[in-house]
Design an enzyme around this catalytic site. Sequence first.
Site, PDB file in Angstrom:
ATOM      1  N   SER A 120       0.861  -1.186   0.000  1.00  0.00           N
ATOM      2  CA  SER A 120       0.000   0.000   0.000  1.00  0.00           C
ATOM      3  C   SER A 120       0.889   1.225   0.000  1.00  0.00           C
ATOM      4  O   SER A 120       2.023   1.191   0.512  1.00  0.00           O
ATOM      5  CB  SER A 120      -0.896   0.014   1.241  1.00  0.00           C
ATOM      6  OG  SER A 120      -1.496   1.286   1.429  1.00  0.00           O
ATOM      7  N   TYR A 133      -2.697  -0.780   9.696  1.00  0.00           N
ATOM      8  CA  TYR A 133      -2.592  -1.032   8.255  1.00  0.00           C
ATOM      9  C   TYR A 133      -1.234  -0.566   7.728  1.00  0.00           C
ATOM     10  O   TYR A 133      -0.537  -1.315   7.021  1.00  0.00           O
ATOM     11  CB  TYR A 133      -3.720  -0.326   7.517  1.00  0.00           C
ATOM     12  CG  TYR A 133      -3.853  -0.744   6.079  1.00  0.00           C
ATOM     13  CD1 TYR A 133      -4.371  -1.991   5.743  1.00  0.00           C
ATOM     14  CD2 TYR A 133      -3.451   0.095   5.042  1.00  0.00           C
ATOM     15  CE1 TYR A 133      -4.490  -2.393   4.422  1.00  0.00           C
ATOM     16  CE2 TYR A 133      -3.567  -0.293   3.717  1.00  0.00           C
ATOM     17  CZ  TYR A 133      -4.089  -1.534   3.419  1.00  0.00           C
ATOM     18  OH  TYR A 133      -4.191  -1.924   2.100  1.00  0.00           O
TER      19      TYR A 133
END
Length: 271
Positions: A131, A144
């Site tokens: 990401s 995350y």
Amino acid sequence: MALTLHGRRVLITGASGTFGRALTERLLASGAQVVGLDLVPSITSPAPMLRCDLTRDAEVPPAVEHAVDLLGGLDLLVNNAGVGGPAPAELPPGEEVRRQLEVNLLAAWRTTAAAIPALERARGRVVFVASRMAVLPLPLAAAYGVSKRALAAYADALRLEVGSHIGVSVVYPSMVASPIHDATARAGLSLEGVSRREPVEGVVAAILHAATAKRPPRDVATTPRGRVEMAIARHLPSLAAAMVTRTVRARLAAGDLDAAELASGMRRRAR
């Protein structure tokens, strides 16, 4: 010269998800053979799907072995499975943090370790879907960002160990419309206005580039903007932090986070 996808034997984790479905369709259309792994296999997938809980040590090796048997070998592993959700860094780590570390990092580690022998025999490649938050972290989503940065670090270590025989690449998407953002939105912490949306097709194209480039690229951005953001984050981290801080302050001032209990500490400090 780029490698062809025709006849390539591919294993995809998280194959029922947004990226997994789109990637499977593109690979099949290009003549590749595909098997997917997922906790909840799609019954409408055009490729064989195997159920596997990637967070369980005992389930992963036999599932990977079964997939390799179905394919007759393995040329490409795409570690795509992932989950998201709110998790402020100022609060103690709870079940949400453990879940994201388990799925986003350790599941990919397990799957890759199980696939290494087959990939080495084929001089294959492994692609990790990380990401942009791995290099450009955002507040209130610490789990995350941490899990994806750790995933990139794992890929770096793996490359040093097996890079002479297996290509290792990391792809860095930004925000793509998918159910992975649902939990964050329900908590009043939507990324709208912080991250710019990008199309699924761009992520799929980046994965395929990593799979077919003459030499496996180390890091792959999914958009031109992504390449700029990654360069700023890596070479000008203070500027990157200032950009994120300015955006978050604007959201706080506009009241966008007033309904988010997890943002109460930030609201208090902003006042």
